[in-house]
Design a protein around this motif. Structure first.
Motif, short mmCIF file in Angstrom:
data_model
loop_
_atom_site.label_atom_id
_atom_site.label_comp_id
_atom_site.label_asym_id
_atom_site.label_seq_id
_atom_site.Cartn_x
_atom_site.Cartn_y
_atom_site.Cartn_z
N THR A 187 0.62 -1.69 0.02
CA THR A 187 -0.12 0.34 -0.40
C THR A 187 1.00 1.94 -0.15
OG1 THR A 187 -0.19 0.15 2.08
CG2 THR A 187 -1.73 -1.32 1.31
N CYS A 188 2.70 1.17 0.35
CA CYS A 188 2.58 2.63 0.70
C CYS A 188 3.44 2.86 -0.99
CB CYS A 188 4.30 1.26 1.13
SG CYS A 188 5.42 3.50 1.18
N THR A 189 3.56 4.23 -0.58
CA THR A 189 3.39 4.64 -2.52
C THR A 189 4.46 5.61 -2.14
OG1 THR A 189 2.28 7.03 -1.72
CG2 THR A 189 1.02 4.40 -2.66
N GLU A 190 5.24 6.13 -2.68
CA GLU A 190 6.39 7.03 -3.23
C GLU A 190 6.04 8.61 -1.89
OE1 GLU A 190 9.36 6.97 -3.44
OE2 GLU A 190 8.45 4.90 -4.64
N GLU A 191 4.63 8.60 -2.21
CA GLU A 191 3.94 10.06 -1.40
C GLU A 191 4.02 10.09 -0.08
OE1 GLU A 191 1.04 12.64 -2.08
OE2 GLU A 191 0.06 11.11 -3.47
N ASP A 192 3.92 8.22 0.39
CA ASP A 192 4.06 8.12 1.66
C ASP A 192 5.43 8.20 2.15
OD1 ASP A 192 0.70 6.89 2.64
OD2 ASP A 192 1.46 5.81 1.05
N LYS A 193 6.41 7.72 1.06
CA LYS A 193 7.96 8.20 1.67
C LYS A 193 8.45 8.97 0.98
CE LYS A 193 8.78 4.02 -0.96
NZ LYS A 193 9.57 3.24 -1.44
N ALA A 194 7.93 9.67 0.67
CA ALA A 194 7.73 11.36 0.95
C ALA A 194 7.84 12.22 1.97
CB ALA A 194 8.09 11.85 -0.98
N ALA A 195 6.45 12.02 2.28
CA ALA A 195 6.10 12.82 3.83
C ALA A 195 6.73 12.27 4.83
CB ALA A 195 4.67 12.27 4.23
N ALA A 196 6.96 10.60 5.12
CA ALA A 196 7.70 10.39 6.59
C ALA A 196 8.91 11.04 6.30
CB ALA A 196 7.54 8.71 6.03
N ASN A 197 9.32 10.73 5.19
CA ASN A 197 11.15 11.28 5.43
C ASN A 197 10.99 13.31 5.70
OD1 ASN A 197 13.66 10.16 5.02
ND2 ASN A 197 12.07 9.38 3.03
N GLU A 198 9.84 13.86 5.37
CA GLU A 198 10.10 15.33 5.54
C GLU A 198 9.17 15.60 7.46
OE1 GLU A 198 7.59 18.12 3.78
OE2 GLU A 198 7.60 16.43 1.98
N LEU A 199 8.65 14.47 7.32
CA LEU A 199 7.84 14.57 8.83
C LEU A 199 8.76 14.00 10.40
CD1 LEU A 199 4.38 12.70 8.31
CD2 LEU A 199 5.33 15.44 9.17
N ALA A 200 9.55 13.05 9.58
CA ALA A 200 11.18 12.84 10.50
C ALA A 200 11.84 13.84 11.08
CB ALA A 200 12.00 11.41 9.91
N ALA A 201 12.21 15.14 10.24
CA ALA A 201 13.11 15.49 9.90
C ALA A 201 12.46 17.21 11.43
CB ALA A 201 13.35 17.05 8.61
N ILE A 202 11.35 16.85 10.77
CA ILE A 202 10.72 18.22 11.66
C ILE A 202 10.58 17.81 12.92
CG2 ILE A 202 8.57 19.62 11.81
CD1 ILE A 202 7.85 18.96 9.18
N ALA A 203 9.97 16.56 12.90
CA ALA A 203 10.30 15.66 14.87
C ALA A 203 11.47 15.40 15.08
CB ALA A 203 9.57 14.48 14.40
N GLY A 204 12.50 15.61 14.01
CA GLY A 204 13.83 15.55 15.15
C GLY A 204 14.55 13.83 15.27
N VAL A 205 13.94 13.35 14.29
CA VAL A 205 13.66 11.40 15.12
C VAL A 205 14.78 11.13 13.59
CG1 VAL A 205 12.29 11.30 17.09
CG2 VAL A 205 11.85 10.77 14.03
N ASP A 206 15.89 9.32 13.80
CA ASP A 206 16.17 9.12 12.47
C ASP A 206 14.73 7.81 12.40
OD1 ASP A 206 18.78 7.63 11.87
OD2 ASP A 206 16.85 5.86 11.53
N LEU A 207 14.31 8.09 11.22
CA LEU A 207 13.18 7.54 10.78
C LEU A 207 13.29 6.08 10.88
CD1 LEU A 207 11.34 8.01 7.18
CD2 LEU A 207 11.32 5.83 8.05
N GLU A 208 14.61 5.19 10.85
CA GLU A 208 14.92 4.28 10.89
C GLU A 208 15.13 3.54 11.79
OE1 GLU A 208 15.00 2.03 8.11
OE2 GLU A 208 14.78 2.56 6.46
N VAL A 209 15.30 4.44 12.56
CA VAL A 209 15.72 3.59 14.29
C VAL A 209 14.50 3.45 14.71
CG1 VAL A 209 16.56 4.15 16.29
CG2 VAL A 209 18.29 3.99 14.57
N TYR A 210 13.49 5.28 14.84
CA TYR A 210 12.16 4.84 15.43
C TYR A 210 11.65 3.77 15.10
CZ TYR A 210 8.14 7.00 16.88
OH TYR A 210 6.98 6.85 16.92
N GLY A 211 11.46 4.10 14.17
CA GLY A 211 10.48 3.22 13.25
C GLY A 211 10.55 1.68 13.91
N LEU A 212 11.55 1.24 13.59
CA LEU A 212 11.88 0.23 13.66
C LEU A 212 11.51 -0.65 15.75
CD1 LEU A 212 12.35 -3.03 12.18
CD2 LEU A 212 14.26 -2.95 13.43
N ASP A 213 11.82 0.91 16.40
CA ASP A 213 11.74 0.56 17.64
C ASP A 213 10.07 0.33 18.36
OD1 ASP A 213 14.05 0.08 18.41
OD2 ASP A 213 14.76 2.35 19.21
N MET A 214 9.61 1.35 17.76
CA MET A 214 7.76 1.51 17.13
C MET A 214 7.43 0.19 17.30
SD MET A 214 5.15 3.78 15.38
CE MET A 214 5.22 2.93 14.20
#
Lengths: 309, 309
Positions: free
Chosen positions: B157-184
């Motif tokens: 179900t994942c699209t390029e838009e989801d990935k791009a949004a996630a990367n932008e949001l990780a920058a705003i939230a100030g977390v490492d996407l991969e590390v935080y993602g797997l932890d969550m």
């Protein structure tokens, strides 16, 4: 892959045809193989708009699955207002400004509805979001759709967004909004040459309400008397349509586009919810509805509520 | 005027809660008196996300009409997945990424659906369209929703838009996407402490298919064996739920989030459409579904087609 067909509702009005033309053109700009089609021929108002902007009326289809797997709907979503075999094709996208009902998909889709006066207002916004330039004829037909749906901004469905879009589109199309608008609306009120059945089907939609099948037609006029001089003929045609199509209740809304009032003609049953919906007592099957011009905002919700859905 | 309640579906997942928080915050920025609420308490994954970004779990409601006339739905539209008295309130807006079904309004509304992996991806787009800045905690919960819904971008179900949004949001939230993602995601796979009934209701939705009431639950795990060691207990709880809730068919989809496969457990009838939908033969009520991780894209449409709607 087969061509994506883009179309508005049955008994197409200017928005149904204009939005299909404009949305298909946008899809083509975005690289999709899309074609605007229609579920009926243009009425006189729409034909006036098409002629003014030198556009060709979309090809008329009855079914879609015989030529494509994928469709996009504009200006409607209810399946009974759509192509007969909607369930046999995949709806990729809907752009609409109506309530949502009798609409169901197996898959996620793109659905864009906003409570504005005209689908073409939303489509103009989509052009901007995608940063696609609007060609003058496309601007002209979208402008025509807004004028038609809002009765030149007099309908309570009209929003500031519709007005702003119409002004921008008039500039692109190169026409005087007020002058062109009134000319176009008047072109749609040439009722004298039409049979009663033609008047009833000019702009008619079906709405299931509770267990009843309700048909609501609307005609624009500059002379209500001219319409009701033919009341007996109209009632006979409404009765005949009810027999053939299985409607329980048939409402004809004749709208004076200059004074912004309507007169209602009702055939079938039950009439109690109709009287309750509008706070009127039918006399000779008729009632005057001051200030009522919008089926969507001033007729359908009030009736729906009385039918208790 | 009463407060507008904004909420996601029953048995809320991280998108249902995150999208409600983010969309209510946007509405407040736009001048609306909106409050995010939820139709259930957060699961462990969602609670991990809320704790990380120092957000409070939304208040839980069962009904809406007792406190408001107006609601906005996120991450769902089907009435059986919504608040119990949805028909008694006006739906002003829907933002969703699912199919549309069992949804009906009396009035036009704002409806925004796109076939992307997560509702929060669309809501992030709405922030941009309205030129409203996203606060860091709101970015964090939207990011969490995207990671959850796309299983860290592994879901079809994942699209390029989801990935791009996630990367932008990780920058705003100030977390490492991969590390935080797997932890969550791992925080949501702590299944050992849960009863069988809790596992079944963690992320379960009902779908009417033909004349059957189909319940589909999903659990994420890093160890499928751990789930199926409890098969007898799970089946008994599924049978009990069917009795009480009137489900005809209950599917539990256990998804290995590391290998991106699922194992299906099926109780009730008919099973023939299930076997046909996935091209499998159930053995001991189970079937392995390689590469299947998405209920929405890889389970519901296939089953719906077999049930012949």
């Amino acid at each position: 892959m087969s061509k994506i067909l883009v179309f508005g509702h049955q008994n197409p009005d200017t928005d149904a045809i204009g939005a299909a033309i404009a949305f298909a053109a946008l899809q083509k700009e975005l690289g999709k193989d899309a074609e605007a089609v229609a579920l009926g021929t243009p009425n006189e108002e729409t034909q006036f708009a098409l002629d003014t902007f030198k556009l060709t009326a979309p090809r008329v289809i009855q079914t879609a699955a015989n030529e494509t797997d994928e469709v996009m709907l504009v200006d409607h979503n209810e399946s009974q207002q759509s192509v007969a075999d909607l369930k046999d094709v995949t709806v990729l996208a809907v752009v609409d400004h109506h309530r949502i009902a009798n609409f169901e998909t197996a898959n996620p889709l793109y659905y864009r509805a906003e409570p504005v006066g005209c689908t073409s207002t939303i489509i103009f916004k989509l052009y901007k979001e995608h940063q696609v330039e609007v060609a003058a004829p496309i601007a002209g037909i979208m402008l025509s759709a807004i004028i038609s749906d809002t009765l030149l901004f007099k309908s309570p469905t009209c929003t500031e967004e519709d007005k702003a879009a119409a002004n921008e589109l008039a500039a692109i199309a190169g026409v005087d909004l007020e002058v062109y608008g009134l000319d176009m609306l008047k072109a749609g009120t040439n009722l004298g040459t039409k049979t009663a059945t033609e008047l009833l089907t000019l702009d008619a939609k079906s709405f299931p309400m509770a267990d009843k099948n309700v048909r609501i037609g609307q005609v624009n006029t500059v002379d209500l008397k001219e319409v009701f001089d033919r009341q007996a003929e109209l009632e006979a045609a409404m009765q005949a349509a009810m027999q053939v199509e299985g409607y329980d209740l048939f409402l004809l809304v004749a709208t004076d586009i200059l004074d912004s009032n309507s007169e209602l003609l009702v055939v079938g049953a039950p009439v109690a919810p109709v009287e309750a919906a509008f706070g009127v007592t039918l006399e000779n099957h008729r009632a005057f509805l001051p200030g009522v011009v919008s089926r969507k905002k001033q007729i359908v919700p009030q009736l729906t509520e009385q039918f208790g859905i």
